[in-house]
Design a protein around this motif. Sequence first.
Motif, PDB file in Angstrom:
ATOM      1  N   ASP A   1     -44.530  55.963 -31.582  1.00 37.16           N
ATOM      2  CA  ASP A   1     -45.776  56.650 -31.892  1.00 37.16           C
ATOM      3  C   ASP A   1     -46.975  55.769 -31.504  1.00 37.16           C
ATOM      4  O   ASP A   1     -47.994  56.255 -31.030  1.00 37.16           O
ATOM      5  N   MET A   2     -46.817  54.467 -31.666  1.00 35.44           N
ATOM      6  CA  MET A   2     -47.925  53.547 -31.369  1.00 35.44           C
ATOM      7  C   MET A   2     -48.152  53.407 -29.869  1.00 35.44           C
ATOM      8  O   MET A   2     -49.271  53.215 -29.405  1.00 35.44           O
ATOM      9  N   VAL A   3     -47.070  53.517 -29.131  1.00 33.21           N
ATOM     10  CA  VAL A   3     -47.131  53.237 -27.693  1.00 33.21           C
ATOM     11  C   VAL A   3     -47.415  54.510 -26.873  1.00 33.21           C
ATOM     12  O   VAL A   3     -47.844  54.427 -25.721  1.00 33.21           O
ATOM     13  N   ALA A   4     -47.237  55.674 -27.517  1.00 35.32           N
ATOM     14  CA  ALA A   4     -47.362  56.937 -26.767  1.00 35.32           C
ATOM     15  C   ALA A   4     -48.801  57.217 -26.332  1.00 35.32           C
ATOM     16  O   ALA A   4     -49.746  56.974 -27.076  1.00 35.32           O
TER      17      ALA A   4
ATOM     18  N   VAL B   1     -48.292  41.671 -27.256  1.00 35.69           N
ATOM     19  CA  VAL B   1     -47.288  41.360 -26.224  1.00 35.69           C
ATOM     20  C   VAL B   1     -46.389  42.581 -26.003  1.00 35.69           C
ATOM     21  O   VAL B   1     -46.086  42.957 -24.874  1.00 35.69           O
ATOM     22  N   LYS B   2     -46.022  43.224 -27.113  1.00 32.38           N
ATOM     23  CA  LYS B   2     -45.123  44.383 -26.997  1.00 32.38           C
ATOM     24  C   LYS B   2     -45.819  45.539 -26.263  1.00 32.38           C
ATOM     25  O   LYS B   2     -45.203  46.210 -25.430  1.00 32.38           O
ATOM     26  N   PHE B   3     -47.098  45.757 -26.563  1.00 27.52           N
ATOM     27  CA  PHE B   3     -47.845  46.812 -25.856  1.00 27.52           C
ATOM     28  C   PHE B   3     -47.895  46.495 -24.356  1.00 27.52           C
ATOM     29  O   PHE B   3     -47.658  47.366 -23.520  1.00 27.52           O
ATOM     30  N   ALA B   4     -48.215  45.248 -24.039  1.00 30.88           N
ATOM     31  CA  ALA B   4     -48.339  44.856 -22.624  1.00 30.88           C
ATOM     32  C   ALA B   4     -46.991  45.015 -21.920  1.00 30.88           C
ATOM     33  O   ALA B   4     -46.918  45.533 -20.807  1.00 30.88           O
ATOM     34  N   ASN B   5     -45.929  44.605 -22.588  1.00 33.76           N
ATOM     35  CA  ASN B   5     -44.599  44.727 -21.978  1.00 33.76           C
ATOM     36  C   ASN B   5     -44.138  46.187 -21.887  1.00 33.76           C
ATOM     37  O   ASN B   5     -43.180  46.504 -21.200  1.00 33.76           O
ATOM     38  N   SER B   6     -44.835  47.065 -22.626  1.00 28.30           N
ATOM     39  CA  SER B   6     -44.488  48.489 -22.551  1.00 28.30           C
ATOM     40  C   SER B   6     -45.380  49.213 -21.564  1.00 28.30           C
ATOM     41  O   SER B   6     -45.380  50.452 -21.508  1.00 28.30           O
ATOM     42  N   GLY B   7     -46.196  48.474 -20.820  1.00 37.13           N
ATOM     43  CA  GLY B   7     -46.992  49.086 -19.747  1.00 37.13           C
ATOM     44  C   GLY B   7     -48.445  49.344 -20.068  1.00 37.13           C
ATOM     45  O   GLY B   7     -49.153  49.932 -19.261  1.00 37.13           O
ATOM     46  N   HIS B   8     -48.920  48.908 -21.234  1.00 40.31           N
ATOM     47  CA  HIS B   8     -50.329  49.100 -21.580  1.00 40.31           C
ATOM     48  C   HIS B   8     -51.157  47.870 -21.253  1.00 40.31           C
ATOM     49  O   HIS B   8     -50.888  46.792 -21.798  1.00 40.31           O
ATOM     50  N   PRO B   9     -52.182  48.010 -20.397  1.00 37.42           N
ATOM     51  CA  PRO B   9     -53.125  46.898 -20.274  1.00 37.42           C
ATOM     52  C   PRO B   9     -53.756  46.687 -21.665  1.00 37.42           C
ATOM     53  O   PRO B   9     -54.327  47.612 -22.233  1.00 37.42           O
TER      54      PRO B   9
ATOM     55  N   PRO C   1     -51.019  43.503 -17.711  1.00 35.69           N
ATOM     56  CA  PRO C   1     -52.112  42.608 -18.089  1.00 35.69           C
ATOM     57  C   PRO C   1     -52.329  42.525 -19.602  1.00 35.69           C
ATOM     58  O   PRO C   1     -52.391  43.551 -20.280  1.00 35.69           O
ATOM     59  N   LEU C   2     -52.390  41.320 -20.081  1.00 29.65           N
ATOM     60  CA  LEU C   2     -52.745  41.064 -21.478  1.00 29.65           C
ATOM     61  C   LEU C   2     -53.863  40.039 -21.458  1.00 29.65           C
ATOM     62  O   LEU C   2     -53.723  38.970 -20.846  1.00 29.65           O
ATOM     63  N   PHE C   3     -54.987  40.400 -22.089  1.00 26.54           N
ATOM     64  CA  PHE C   3     -56.115  39.490 -22.157  1.00 26.54           C
ATOM     65  C   PHE C   3     -56.435  39.200 -23.612  1.00 26.54           C
ATOM     66  O   PHE C   3     -56.177  40.029 -24.489  1.00 26.54           O
ATOM     67  N   ALA C   4     -57.014  38.031 -23.834  1.00 26.92           N
ATOM     68  CA  ALA C   4     -57.415  37.680 -25.187  1.00 26.92           C
ATOM     69  C   ALA C   4     -58.911  37.410 -25.206  1.00 26.92           C
ATOM     70  O   ALA C   4     -59.498  37.006 -24.199  1.00 26.92           O
TER      71      ALA C   4
ATOM     72  N   ARG D   1     -54.870  49.621 -25.013  1.00 25.08           N
ATOM     73  CA  ARG D   1     -54.550  49.214 -26.378  1.00 25.08           C
ATOM     74  C   ARG D   1     -55.383  47.986 -26.724  1.00 25.08           C
ATOM     75  O   ARG D   1     -55.433  47.023 -25.946  1.00 25.08           O
ATOM     76  N   ILE D   2     -56.040  48.064 -27.897  1.00 28.68           N
ATOM     77  CA  ILE D   2     -56.848  46.927 -28.333  1.00 28.68           C
ATOM     78  C   ILE D   2     -56.389  46.535 -29.731  1.00 28.68           C
ATOM     79  O   ILE D   2     -56.365  47.365 -30.651  1.00 28.68           O
ATOM     80  N   VAL D   3     -55.953  45.298 -29.848  1.00 29.01           N
ATOM     81  CA  VAL D   3     -55.414  44.817 -31.119  1.00 29.01           C
ATOM     82  C   VAL D   3     -56.390  43.793 -31.692  1.00 29.01           C
ATOM     83  O   VAL D   3     -56.761  42.834 -31.014  1.00 29.01           O
ATOM     84  N   PHE D   4     -56.829  44.023 -32.931  1.00 25.68           N
ATOM     85  CA  PHE D   4     -57.746  43.093 -33.599  1.00 25.68           C
ATOM     86  C   PHE D   4     -56.979  42.247 -34.612  1.00 25.68           C
ATOM     87  O   PHE D   4     -56.281  42.783 -35.461  1.00 25.68           O
TER      88      PHE D   4
END
Length: 407
Positions: free
Chosen positions: A75-78, A104-112, A146-149, A228-231
């Motif tokens: 549900d989170m990744v959809a 990391v999980k979002f990025a590895n699932s294809g979400h910048p 891509p994963l940026f911080a 996806r933006i994680v705070f």
Amino acid sequence: MASCSLIPPASSLVSSSLCKLFTSRNPMATVGLLSFAPKTSSFVILSIKQRAYHESSFRVRSVAAPVEDVAGFDDMVAGTKRKYYMLGGKGGVGKTSCAASLAVKFANSGHPTLVVSTDPAHSLSDSFAQDLTGGTLVPVEGPECPLFALEINPDKAREEFRSTTQKSGGTEVKDFMEGMGLGMLVEQLGELKLGELLDTPPPGLDEAMAIAKVMQFLESQEYSMFTRIVFDTAPTGHTLRLLSLPDFLDASIGKILKLRQKITSATSAIKSVFGQGQTTQQDAADKLEQLRERMIKVRELFRDTDSTEFVIVTIPAVMAINESSRLRASLKKENVPVKRLVVNQILPPSATDCKFCAMKRKDQLRALDMIQNDPELSILTLIQGPLVDVEIRGVPALKFLGDIIWK
Ligand SMILES: Nc1ncnc2c1ncn2[C@@H]1O[C@H](COP(=O)(O)OP(=O)(O)OP(=O)(O)O)[C@@H](O)[C@H]1O
């Protein structure tokens, strides 16, 4: 012969029991559930009896509060629409580790993905074992997408804002206004004590400004790729104060802006001879207006159920759970959507517990039991994270933790 066929969306246990009850009383009827209104706990049942349709409505006295239907990570990744996840909780429970592992999980699932820290005591760099400081986008090495911080320094954000607004209190303007017989307005300006407000900010202002700064960034083209933006937010107290802050700021900034209106419309003579003074006054007022607008956006973002979710992170310990319960109650009051509760650092099962581990496990079980009986927390989807025997640092370790927690 009685039969019970359910018409969607009547697929829950409650509705199927209700249909059975109905058909046991009306053995010749074929029934289906038409609707259920959770607020009034009323069901409308459609029945076909003797070739005619009948509608009956029922009010059920006590229906267990419907637990929100929360799927897992699926549900989170959809979807590719941008979503925000705010992770918060008591200090030291593992917010950063959970936020970083989710990113990391979002990025590895294809979400910048962008992971942001607005906690004054940043630990993203420590968690990723990479230098992510600097207040700008820094690429994280390791994940597939891509994963940026971004580590926002709240002190710097405040200082930046302060340097522009300070100009508005220049003596030139004050002297000029005194000369124009507008001393009363000067006094009012003094009363606003904007300088002091920024020297000793009300609790939560730093965090609010940091988030406002992120909102400013997110409006730019450079950030449009992130879905996806994680705070990783500051500990509970800050978060709670942050939530009530926009109203406070809205009121005080509103007051300042009203005053500006008074000044600029007081006399056209001021406008024509204000010169430089008016420009700085205008700049400061514009900056304040911008801040106010961003604060409103921050508040809206926190409350937007479509795009935002606040995930509470805790540990199986009485103090942490009590704090989580208070956090959830406050978030509910502020209409901030919360669906999941991560209970981190649970002792993994073991066949041979030492005395210390046995005691600790008992203690943890008691704490987990508290969650089940807590009206604020029991309704949330519980995610259990094990205590692992190595420190969680670096992308591989975060991937490992993420694969356990975010399922
Ligand atoms: N499930 C876990 N198993 C083992 N160690 C963990 C686990 N979760 C977090 N830790 C460790 O606990 C410490 C604190 O974690 P973390 O920095 O994520 O907490 P935090 O809530 O963000 O802290 P703070 O409020 O100080 O920012 C770190 O050393 C981290 O590696």
